[in-house]
Design an enzyme around this catalytic site. Structure first.
Site, PDB file in Angstrom:
ATOM      1  N   CYS A 183       0.871  -1.180   0.000  1.00  0.00           N
ATOM      2  CA  CYS A 183       0.000   0.000   0.000  1.00  0.00           C
ATOM      3  C   CYS A 183       0.906   1.228   0.000  1.00  0.00           C
ATOM      4  O   CYS A 183       1.867   1.276   0.772  1.00  0.00           O
ATOM      5  CB  CYS A 183      -0.888  -0.020   1.244  1.00  0.00           C
ATOM      6  SG  CYS A 183      -1.961   1.431   1.378  1.00  0.00           S
ATOM      7  N   GLU A 186      -8.657  -0.818  -3.045  1.00  0.00           N
ATOM      8  CA  GLU A 186      -9.030   0.600  -3.226  1.00  0.00           C
ATOM      9  C   GLU A 186     -10.433   0.885  -2.690  1.00  0.00           C
ATOM     10  O   GLU A 186     -10.653   1.922  -2.064  1.00  0.00           O
ATOM     11  CB  GLU A 186      -8.921   1.011  -4.696  1.00  0.00           C
ATOM     12  CG  GLU A 186      -7.540   0.805  -5.334  1.00  0.00           C
ATOM     13  CD  GLU A 186      -6.381   1.373  -4.535  1.00  0.00           C
ATOM     14  OE1 GLU A 186      -6.575   2.338  -3.773  1.00  0.00           O
ATOM     15  OE2 GLU A 186      -5.262   0.840  -4.652  1.00  0.00           O
TER      16      GLU A 186
HETATM   17 ZN   LIG Z   1      -3.513   1.334  -0.192  1.00  0.00          ZN
END
Ligand SMILES: [Zn+2]
Length: 182
Positions: free
Chosen positions: A89, A132
């Site tokens: 991430c 997401e």
């Molecule tokens: Zn992320």
């Protein structure tokens, strides 16, 4: 340049559910452009608006050479099959951990002009869409890990250079300890 600073874990915007987009205006088109440019600059496979500090339900993706975006996505699972690869991430720089995800998903939403769009994917694209859409709900990948894996991840996060959670490390020279009187 429209490349924006990426918010890191610890920033409250990342754990706040994002608002629905109600107006498909120039501001939204600028947001999609900023997200796309920031994602490509990083580089990353996807980027959600909260990650650049905008609490709106918009994300971009760049998977298998296809760049796209989705506004107000609603996700559905296409099969019971799961995948369990490493996932990273951009809000947790340099870290990746095994994270279970559905193998195939479909997401319905809109493009920046307000036209309905469906994105269907498996493997990496499916992982990206789930990651997401989670961001838009204020959910982070550490929330999807097994308790054991999450514990390992939190340790690595605390030790990461960028982490606001890390305590200042007081370094004492090994030579200094010898003469230490206490
Ligand atoms: Zn992320």
């Amino acid at each position: 340049m429209s490349v924006q600073p990426i918010r890191l874990f610890g920033d409250p915007v990342l754990t706040t559910p994002a608002e629905q987009v109600s107006t498909f205006d120039k501001e939204l088109r600028v947001l999609v452009k900023d997200l796309t440019e920031t994602m490509l600059d990083a580089p990353g496979a996807g980027l959600a608006a909260p990650q650049i500090g905008v609490s709106l339900r918009v994300f971009t993706y760049d998977v298998d050479g296809v760049i796209g975006h989705l506004v107000n996505p609603v996700i559905g699972v296409k099969s019971d099959e799961e995948q369990d690869g490493d996932e990273g991430c951009l809000s947790f720089p340099g870290l990746a951990f095994p994270t279970p995800r559905h193998m195939r998903v479909v997401a319905n939403g809109f493009n920046m002009h307000g036209d309905p769009v469906t994105v269907e994917g498996s493997e990496l694209l499916a992982r990206c869409i789930q990651h997401e859409v989670d961001h838009l709900d204020g959910i982070l990948f550490i929330d999807r890990m097994s308790p054991e894996q999450r514990k390992l991840a939190m340790k690595a996060i605390r030790e990461a250079e960028w982490s606001g959670l890390s305590e200042p490390v007081v370094k004492i020279s090994p030579h200094a300890t010898r003469g230490l009187a206490v």
